[in-house]
Design a protein around this motif. Structure first.
Motif, PDB file in Angstrom:
ATOM      1  N   LEU A 168      62.687  21.038 -58.398  1.00  0.00           N
ATOM      2  CA  LEU A 168      63.211  22.304 -58.498  1.00  0.00           C
ATOM      3  C   LEU A 168      62.172  23.401 -58.443  1.00  0.00           C
ATOM      4  O   LEU A 168      61.513  23.322 -59.494  1.00  0.00           O
ATOM      5  CB  LEU A 168      64.143  22.314 -59.901  1.00  0.00           C
TER       6      LEU A 168
ATOM      7  N   ILE B 241      64.774  23.325 -53.556  1.00  0.00           N
ATOM      8  CA  ILE B 241      65.331  22.164 -53.819  1.00  0.00           C
ATOM      9  C   ILE B 241      64.795  21.249 -52.970  1.00  0.00           C
ATOM     10  O   ILE B 241      65.164  21.094 -51.963  1.00  0.00           O
ATOM     11  CB  ILE B 241      66.698  22.105 -54.083  1.00  0.00           C
TER      12      ILE B 241
ATOM     13  N   ALA C 117      67.598  26.693 -62.035  1.00  0.00           N
ATOM     14  CA  ALA C 117      66.744  26.916 -60.929  1.00  0.00           C
ATOM     15  C   ALA C 117      67.185  28.087 -60.099  1.00  0.00           C
ATOM     16  O   ALA C 117      66.316  28.711 -59.461  1.00  0.00           O
ATOM     17  CB  ALA C 117      66.658  25.643 -60.280  1.00  0.00           C
TER      18      ALA C 117
END
Length: 298
Positions: free
Chosen positions: A225, A117, A109
């Motif tokens: 994510l 997040i 990510a």
């Protein structure tokens, strides 16, 4: 490092997480180099002044972060090649434990310019462990995100937790177990917030970290994510004895690091995309409605 430097001022034995932190720093500073064997478990037991089980738990944490290979009861573990990023699992791959899978997905990510997040969990322990590798890669110039946005939902300190909780309903034990969890929640939240915010000064990354409190104990952990992937795991509740304060207490506790993490990818239509979209809606709804301000007490 001498044993005195790995214990606290009051002489208590270091926890498995503190042992892991010390060994991780040696690996990152290349005091222990890729391919080198770790000291034997017996040598680490002598150095840190702890039980062998504490050393095994510390080594498993480092193995889960991809820093060690060949962690067994026999030959010493070896330092892994840190330049090797764990491959992204292919569709249909079997889920792996949170301790193993989350770090790889978080690192992936962080290859994006704008990192986002969202997380729901009991504490920030798993997320803290998973963020170690991408933060290191940022410092080493391998990753260069421009923005990082992190939102975390954790249980409120004011509620009676479903777990962890003492099996016997004694007020003193319940208070001690709750205090231990609260200390963990606060300390891990502070470390996560500090490590991410430090990237503002060191790399001029636009960082925002927000935490809010839930009025219930989450039975699952969820990580979203970049709005494109959802990682989901059940908390596995187990009955076991744990040292709380200076007393052995039987508790119901969650084995979060060992929970199997299921990955769902959005963008391609079908059930996976629907799961990611609905999970994001669920998180946003909790964030905007019944969650409240969370203060990490000193």
């Amino acid at each position: 490092m001498s044993q005195n430097s790995t214990t606290s001022v009051n002489g208590r034995k270091p926890s498995h997480r503190e042992v892991a932190d010390t060994l991780r720093e040696r690996i990152r500073s290349e005091e222990l180099k890729a391919g080198d064997p770790m000291p034997t478990q017996a040598a680490l037991v002598e150095e840190f002044g702890v039980e062998r089980g504490t050393i095994r738990q510390a080594l498993k944490i480092l193995q889960g972060e991809g820093l060690l290979t060949h962690v067994t009861r026999g030959a010493p573990a070896r330092i892994a090649d840190r330049a090797t990023m764990p491959p992204k699992p292919a569709a249909g791959d079997q889920p792996r434990p949170t301790m193993v899978e989350l770090a790889a997905r978080i690192t992936e990510a962080f290859t994006e310019t704008d990192v986002r997040i969202d997380a729901v969990s009991l504490t920030a322990e798993s997320l803290n462990l998973a963020l170690g590798d991408p933060i290191r890669r940022i410092h080493e110039g391998e990753l260069a995100p421009k923005t990082i946005r992190v939102r975390i939902l954790l249980p409120s300190r004011e509620i009676e937790l479903a777990f962890p909780t003492a099996v016997d309903d004694g007020a003193r034990d319940q208070d001690a177990v709750h205090k231990r969890w609260l200390d963990q929640r606060n300390s891990q939240g502070k470390v996560l917030r500090h490590n991410l915010r430090a990237l503002r000064a060191s790399h001029e990354i636009d960082v925002e970290v927000e935490l809010k409190a839930l009025p219930f104990t989450p039975p699952i952990k969820l990580y979203l994510l970049n709005g494109a992937e959802a990682l989901f795991a059940y908390y596995l509740v187990a009955r076991r004895e744990e040292e709380v304060g200076e007393k052995q207490v039987e508790i119901y506790d969650a084995l979060g690091l060992k929970s199997l993490l299921f990955s769902f990818e959005g963008g391609g239509g079908g059930r996976d995309s629907a799961y990611v979209e609905e999970s994001q809606k669920w998180f946003n709804a909790l964030w905007d409605t019944i969650s409240s301000e969370l203060t990490l007490s000193e």
